[in-house]
Design a protein around this motif. Structure first.
Motif, PDB file in Angstrom:
ATOM      1  N   ILE A  25      24.322  31.028  31.042  1.00  0.00           N
ATOM      2  CA  ILE A  25      24.117  32.423  30.641  1.00  0.00           C
ATOM      3  C   ILE A  25      22.976  33.049  31.440  1.00  0.00           C
ATOM      4  O   ILE A  25      23.065  34.173  31.919  1.00  0.00           O
ATOM      5  N   TRP A  26      21.889  32.274  31.599  1.00  0.00           N
ATOM      6  CA  TRP A  26      20.754  32.767  32.389  1.00  0.00           C
ATOM      7  C   TRP A  26      21.162  33.012  33.841  1.00  0.00           C
ATOM      8  O   TRP A  26      20.812  34.048  34.437  1.00  0.00           O
ATOM      9  N   GLN A  28      24.131  33.587  35.081  1.00  0.00           N
ATOM     10  CA  GLN A  28      25.024  34.742  35.180  1.00  0.00           C
ATOM     11  C   GLN A  28      24.241  36.035  35.081  1.00  0.00           C
ATOM     12  O   GLN A  28      24.497  37.006  35.813  1.00  0.00           O
ATOM     13  N   SER A  29      23.255  36.038  34.177  1.00  0.00           N
ATOM     14  CA  SER A  29      22.424  37.239  34.035  1.00  0.00           C
ATOM     15  C   SER A  29      21.630  37.509  35.300  1.00  0.00           C
ATOM     16  O   SER A  29      21.547  38.644  35.765  1.00  0.00           O
ATOM     17  N   GLU A  30      21.025  36.445  35.867  1.00  0.00           N
ATOM     18  CA  GLU A  30      20.265  36.605  37.106  1.00  0.00           C
ATOM     19  C   GLU A  30      21.156  37.087  38.247  1.00  0.00           C
ATOM     20  O   GLU A  30      20.740  37.879  39.091  1.00  0.00           O
ATOM     21  N   TYR A  31      22.368  36.581  38.285  1.00  0.00           N
ATOM     22  CA  TYR A  31      23.320  36.917  39.359  1.00  0.00           C
ATOM     23  C   TYR A  31      23.742  38.379  39.282  1.00  0.00           C
ATOM     24  O   TYR A  31      23.947  39.041  40.311  1.00  0.00           O
ATOM     25  N   ASP A  32      23.858  38.916  38.056  1.00  0.00           N
ATOM     26  CA  ASP A  32      24.367  40.271  37.875  1.00  0.00           C
ATOM     27  C   ASP A  32      23.275  41.327  37.690  1.00  0.00           C
ATOM     28  O   ASP A  32      23.557  42.523  37.788  1.00  0.00           O
ATOM     29  N   THR A  33      22.061  40.908  37.410  1.00  0.00           N
ATOM     30  CA  THR A  33      21.009  41.880  37.135  1.00  0.00           C
ATOM     31  C   THR A  33      20.442  42.455  38.429  1.00  0.00           C
ATOM     32  O   THR A  33      20.643  41.892  39.522  1.00  0.00           O
ATOM     33  N   SER A  95      22.021  43.842  42.998  1.00  0.00           N
ATOM     34  CA  SER A  95      22.130  42.514  42.392  1.00  0.00           C
ATOM     35  C   SER A  95      22.782  41.548  43.373  1.00  0.00           C
ATOM     36  O   SER A  95      23.368  41.957  44.384  1.00  0.00           O
ATOM     37  N   SER A  97      25.425  39.782  42.845  1.00  0.00           N
ATOM     38  CA  SER A  97      26.874  40.000  42.824  1.00  0.00           C
ATOM     39  C   SER A  97      27.246  41.207  43.678  1.00  0.00           C
ATOM     40  O   SER A  97      28.281  41.191  44.374  1.00  0.00           O
TER      41      SER A  97
END
Length: 387
Positions: A25-26, A28-33, A95, A97
């Motif tokens: 979850i972390w 994915q958040s880092e990847y998209d933020t 980001s 992504s």
């Protein structure tokens, strides 16, 4: 005992699962933020590069917080094999992504250095310019006439770079002869054409090219573009026009193109010629006479003589009725649309408003009004001559 061991192992496994899930979850958040980049950059991806090199460059420019996470995210999104070479504008705060999408989606580069080969009505030029990612504006590096000037070192240098972009830009109103003559000067293109394309069939626009493209392939693109524009405009034409075919519309559009460089005047100029055709009046337009003299091969460079205005040639619209036999230039989309959707006005005449062409024209419905406008223009000419 074994029951306690099994229970502890299960508890440990549950903890691992939760930790792993939390890590995902972390990640994915880092990847998209939003990323740490505080101003736009131009990211260059060389041919044969890979995501490790790209991630290292992004880390060095503080565009991503983790090169490993950037690569893992690209791999998880199945984008690793889709990396494209080129120069890409990475916006502030992009980001991971978003950056992966930028460098894998293909298409033209979005920043870096580009060479623009401009084909103009009176001259041609080659412009080398580079996008400043912080301002979003192109800065000129070099500008020269390929037919008269030696190519500067700045041009030679960018021609040797793999990430340089190339465009050919056609001005509205250029003739087909001018286009082909100038394309022969473009050293990024190869080949030649045996015949000049029919007048009016090349769409003025900006065309992305690649070194090694042929002149013939570029001309085909221009012809397809003009055919699409003309077909659509003909379908959307106003009712009751005195034009029997798309070809006649193209002829009229080319006259409109050569008569005014003021975008807001195109529909008014078109209405004058449409009204004259409806009234059975001669078009009486100088650009057609000039084309009959030059055949579109260069600029006349002088005023028309009275003998030329009286000569019975296929392009002398002071003598012949109706339209000339062919277009007299390559009109742009706006002039084609104006010819097929002119202003609903009763103008039959127009003359230059001042001695400055950028001031446009003054229009008239009657000959008396037109003569008064012409007299005013003649006074301006006399005043200039006496200065």
């Amino acid at each position: 005992m074994w029951r306690n061991i099994a229970s502890n192992a299960l508890s440990f496994l549950v903890v691992l699962v939760f930790l792993f899930g939390g890590a995902l979850i972390w990640a994915q958040s880092e990847y998209d933020t939003a990323g740490p980049l505080d101003q736009p950059i131009c990211l260059q991806v060389e041919r044969g590069s890979n995501f490790r090199r790209v991630s290292d460059e992004l880390v060095s420019q503080n565009a991503v917080s983790s090169g490993m996470l950037f690569r893992l995210g690209a791999d998880y999104a199945d984008k690793t094999s889709e990396l494209k070479a080129g120069s890409f504008l990475v916006p502030e705060g992009a980001s991971m992504s978003e950056i992966v999408e930028i460098v894998t989606r293909g298409g033209a580069s979005t920043c870096g250095t580009e060479v623009v080969y401009r084909v103009g009505i009176t001259n041609a030029s080659v412009q080398v310019r580079e996008l400043d990612p912080t301002t979003g504006r192109f800065e000129e590096i070099a500008d020269f006439d390929p037919g008269a000037d030696e190519a500067p070192a700045e041009y030679t240098a960018v021609r040797e770079r793999a990430d340089t972009r190339y465009r050919v830009a056609l001005a509205e109103g250029v003739t087909s002869w001018q286009v082909i003559e100038e394309l022969k000067q473009v050293d990024a293109l190869e080949g030649d054409l045996e015949e000049i394309p029919a007048e009016g069939t090349l769409a003025p626009d900006s065309y992305e090219i690649q070194p090694g493209d042929t002149i013939a392939s570029l001309v085909e693109r221009m012809q397809r573009a003009q055919d699409l524009i003309l077909t659509q405009a003909w379908q959307d034409r106003a009712p009751g026009l005195p034009l029997e075919s798309p070809e006649e519309a193209l002829i009229l559009a080319s006259i409109v193109e050569k008569e005014t460089g003021i975008p807001s005047e195109r529909e008014q100029v078109a209405s004058v010629f449409i009204n004259r055709l409806n009234e059975g009046m001669r078009l009486q337009t100088d650009p057609t006479v000039i084309y009959g003299i030059t055949n579109g091969e260069g600029v006349l460079g002088r005023g028309l003589r009275q003998s030329e205005l009286r000569a019975a040639t296929p392009y002398n619209t002071y003598v012949i009725p109706g339209l000339p036999p062919t277009p007299i230039a390559n009109p742009g989309r706006a002039s084609i649309e104006a010819a097929l959707n002119p202003d609903d006005a009763e103008y039959l005449f127009f003359v230059a408003r001042t001695l400055d062409p950028s001031d446009g024209h003054v229009f008239a419905e009657t000959l008396d009004e037109h003569n008064a406008n012409v007299a005013a223009y003649r006074r301006l000419e006399a005043e200039r001559a006496n200065q």
